[in-house]
Enzyme design. Sequence first.
Site, PDB file in Angstrom:
ATOM      1  N   ALA A 258       0.869  -1.179   0.000  1.00 33.72           N
ATOM      2  CA  ALA A 258       0.000   0.000   0.000  1.00 33.72           C
ATOM      3  C   ALA A 258       0.906   1.229   0.000  1.00 33.72           C
ATOM      4  CB  ALA A 258      -0.877  -0.015   1.238  1.00 33.72           C
TER       5      ALA A 258
ATOM      6  N   GLY B  35       0.605  -4.991   0.907  1.00 36.89           N
ATOM      7  CA  GLY B  35      -0.624  -5.035   0.106  1.00 36.89           C
ATOM      8  C   GLY B  35      -0.405  -5.720  -1.231  1.00 36.89           C
TER       9      GLY B  35
ATOM     10  N   GLU C  46      -0.959  -9.233  -0.518  1.00 37.42           N
ATOM     11  CA  GLU C  46      -2.399  -9.439  -0.279  1.00 37.42           C
ATOM     12  C   GLU C  46      -3.173  -9.412  -1.601  1.00 37.42           C
ATOM     13  OE1 GLU C  46      -2.258  -6.281   2.719  1.00 37.42           O
ATOM     14  OE2 GLU C  46      -3.183  -7.690   4.115  1.00 37.42           O
TER      15      GLU C  46
ATOM     16  N   GLU D  83       4.783  -5.213   7.008  1.00 35.70           N
ATOM     17  CA  GLU D  83       4.065  -4.159   7.729  1.00 35.70           C
ATOM     18  C   GLU D  83       4.562  -3.971   9.154  1.00 35.70           C
ATOM     19  OE1 GLU D  83       2.656  -6.463   5.789  1.00 35.70           O
ATOM     20  OE2 GLU D  83       0.968  -5.610   4.675  1.00 35.70           O
TER      21      GLU D  83
HETATM   22  C1  HXC Z   1       5.052   4.396  -1.241  1.00 37.42           C
HETATM   23  C2  HXC Z   1       6.952   3.429  -2.077  1.00 37.42           C
HETATM   24  C3  HXC Z   1       6.588   2.182  -1.542  1.00 37.42           C
HETATM   25  C4  HXC Z   1       5.365   2.114  -0.824  1.00 37.42           C
HETATM   26  C5  HXC Z   1       8.482   1.960  -2.546  1.00 37.42           C
HETATM   27  N1  HXC Z   1       8.129   3.245  -2.693  1.00 37.42           N
HETATM   28  N2  HXC Z   1       7.552   1.292  -1.847  1.00 37.42           N
HETATM   29  N3  HXC Z   1       6.199   4.523  -1.924  1.00 37.42           N
HETATM   30  N4  HXC Z   1       4.637   3.235  -0.705  1.00 37.42           N
HETATM   31  N5  HXC Z   1       4.911   0.950  -0.332  1.00 37.42           N
HETATM   32  C6  HXC Z   1       8.871   4.289  -3.398  1.00 37.42           C
HETATM   33  C7  HXC Z   1      10.086   4.760  -2.628  1.00 37.42           C
HETATM   34  O1  HXC Z   1       9.734   5.721  -1.665  1.00 37.42           O
HETATM   35  C8  HXC Z   1      10.914   5.351  -3.739  1.00 37.42           C
HETATM   36  O2  HXC Z   1      10.398   6.627  -4.071  1.00 37.42           O
HETATM   37  C9  HXC Z   1      10.605   4.433  -4.933  1.00 37.42           C
HETATM   38  O3  HXC Z   1       9.393   3.777  -4.597  1.00 37.42           O
HETATM   39  C10 HXC Z   1      11.670   3.378  -5.138  1.00 37.42           C
HETATM   40  O4  HXC Z   1      11.871   2.692  -3.912  1.00 37.42           O
HETATM   41  P1  HXC Z   1      13.311   2.571  -3.196  1.00 37.42           P
HETATM   42  O5  HXC Z   1      13.039   2.369  -1.749  1.00 37.42           O
HETATM   43  O6  HXC Z   1      14.205   3.688  -3.592  1.00 37.42           O
HETATM   44  O7  HXC Z   1      13.851   1.242  -3.895  1.00 37.42           O
HETATM   45  P2  HXC Z   1      14.806   0.137  -3.250  1.00 37.42           P
HETATM   46  O8  HXC Z   1      15.949   0.775  -2.521  1.00 37.42           O
HETATM   47  O9  HXC Z   1      15.115  -0.777  -4.386  1.00 37.42           O
HETATM   48  O10 HXC Z   1      13.929  -0.628  -2.178  1.00 37.42           O
HETATM   49  C11 HXC Z   1      12.796  -1.367  -2.579  1.00 37.42           C
HETATM   50  C12 HXC Z   1      11.931  -1.765  -1.345  1.00 37.42           C
HETATM   51  C13 HXC Z   1      11.605  -0.498  -0.516  1.00 37.42           C
HETATM   52  C14 HXC Z   1      12.746  -2.746  -0.492  1.00 37.42           C
HETATM   53  C15 HXC Z   1      10.697  -2.447  -1.877  1.00 37.42           C
HETATM   54  O11 HXC Z   1      11.094   0.502  -1.413  1.00 37.42           O
HETATM   55  C16 HXC Z   1      10.588  -0.751   0.549  1.00 37.42           C
HETATM   56  O12 HXC Z   1      10.933  -1.269   1.595  1.00 37.42           O
HETATM   57  N6  HXC Z   1       9.334  -0.327   0.296  1.00 37.42           N
HETATM   58  C17 HXC Z   1       8.283  -0.424   1.287  1.00 37.42           C
HETATM   59  C18 HXC Z   1       7.778  -1.844   1.375  1.00 37.42           C
HETATM   60  C19 HXC Z   1       6.687  -1.973   2.450  1.00 37.42           C
HETATM   61  O13 HXC Z   1       6.954  -1.689   3.627  1.00 37.42           O
HETATM   62  N7  HXC Z   1       5.472  -2.361   2.044  1.00 37.42           N
HETATM   63  C20 HXC Z   1       4.372  -2.492   2.939  1.00 37.42           C
HETATM   64  C21 HXC Z   1       3.576  -1.219   2.930  1.00 37.42           C
HETATM   65  S1  HXC Z   1       2.253  -1.254   4.102  1.00 37.42           S
HETATM   66  P3  HXC Z   1      11.377   7.896  -4.285  1.00 37.42           P
HETATM   67  O14 HXC Z   1      10.430   9.038  -4.501  1.00 37.42           O
HETATM   68  O15 HXC Z   1      12.210   7.987  -3.054  1.00 37.42           O
HETATM   69  O16 HXC Z   1      12.164   7.523  -5.501  1.00 37.42           O
HETATM   70  C22 HXC Z   1       1.067  -2.148   3.388  1.00 37.42           C
HETATM   71  C23 HXC Z   1      -0.173  -2.296   4.203  1.00 37.42           C
HETATM   72  C24 HXC Z   1      -1.245  -2.996   3.426  1.00 37.42           C
HETATM   73  O17 HXC Z   1       1.181  -2.649   2.319  1.00 37.42           O
HETATM   74  C25 HXC Z   1      -2.569  -2.679   3.990  1.00 37.42           C
HETATM   75  C26 HXC Z   1      -3.674  -3.082   3.058  1.00 37.42           C
HETATM   76  C27 HXC Z   1      -3.834  -2.277   1.831  1.00 37.42           C
END
Ligand code: HXC
Length: 255
Positions: A63, A106, A109, A129
Amino acid sequence: MEFLRVRQEEAVGIIELYRPKVLNALNIPLMGELVSELERMERDDTIRAIVLTGNERAFAAGADIQEMAEEDAISMLVKDQFAQWDRMNQITKPIIAAVSGYVLGGGCELMMHCDLIVASETTQIGQPEINLGVMPGAGGTQRLTKLIGKIRAMEMLLTGEPISATEALHFGLVNRVVPVEFYLSEAIDLAHNIAAKPPVAARMIKKSVQIAQDTTLAEGLSYERNAFYLLFASADQKEGMKAFMEKRPADFKGK
Ligand code: HXC
């Protein structure tokens, strides 16, 4: 549509999530577009199976964290974003996920809302998460546990560490793992294969399997039996059995 790319190959509808700059982070407008497009494909009689994909680097990294960061409990409740996700469960046509790269939060999911999953060798699947101080909200704790069992789900959910495509295959979380250059074509081939089957039977099978996930064995068996009987009202049942006896391929009409 801003966040999707959509095309059709014969009876297969193909939806690509398209927010590549943020690894296909699932914001609410994207999910709205996705559900509306799935519902359009559901109504379109020329489509018999659907492929849902992202890109090689990410199916979806979860998400949209930026969208959620400043929310409070009541604003989340009032927005009720999961009502959109629930609509996805009403799609009766088979949905095949073609995943690669990050399949997180997400994204995992969303993948688990699909019916079959083809993964590239580079796929990493996780529910991170917990690292954000929250937990899955779109079925992650429930569907993952039912799919891979309590002990494996606990490890993924409590550590937040992703698993590889090979582990996912071993856990029964994906159907196939293929080299990255083939994951989409493999999923589309699988969709064509299913699209050639009688669609009414496919619909009843999908529903029956969904019920198996949600109910007792006795209730599930009762549903299955009635669905089995009902298929004898279809023209495709007559055609399928007649074609077998006449030793020729069946021509299914979806009637
Ligand atoms: C918003 C995101 C994002 C996310 C990545 N980006 N994941 N933005 N929401 N979930 C953005 C980053 O901010 C970055 O933007 C660009 O995408 C590239 O990501 P990087 O981090 O620079 O890439 P990398 O170093 O290769 O790392 C990849 C990654 C990391 C390991 C996947 O991005 C990451 O940990 N993302 C979050 C993963 C996460 O925690 N997901 C769960 C979310 S909560 P900029 O502008 O800086 O270039 C969830 C709850 C679900 O899903 C609830 C139900 C819907």
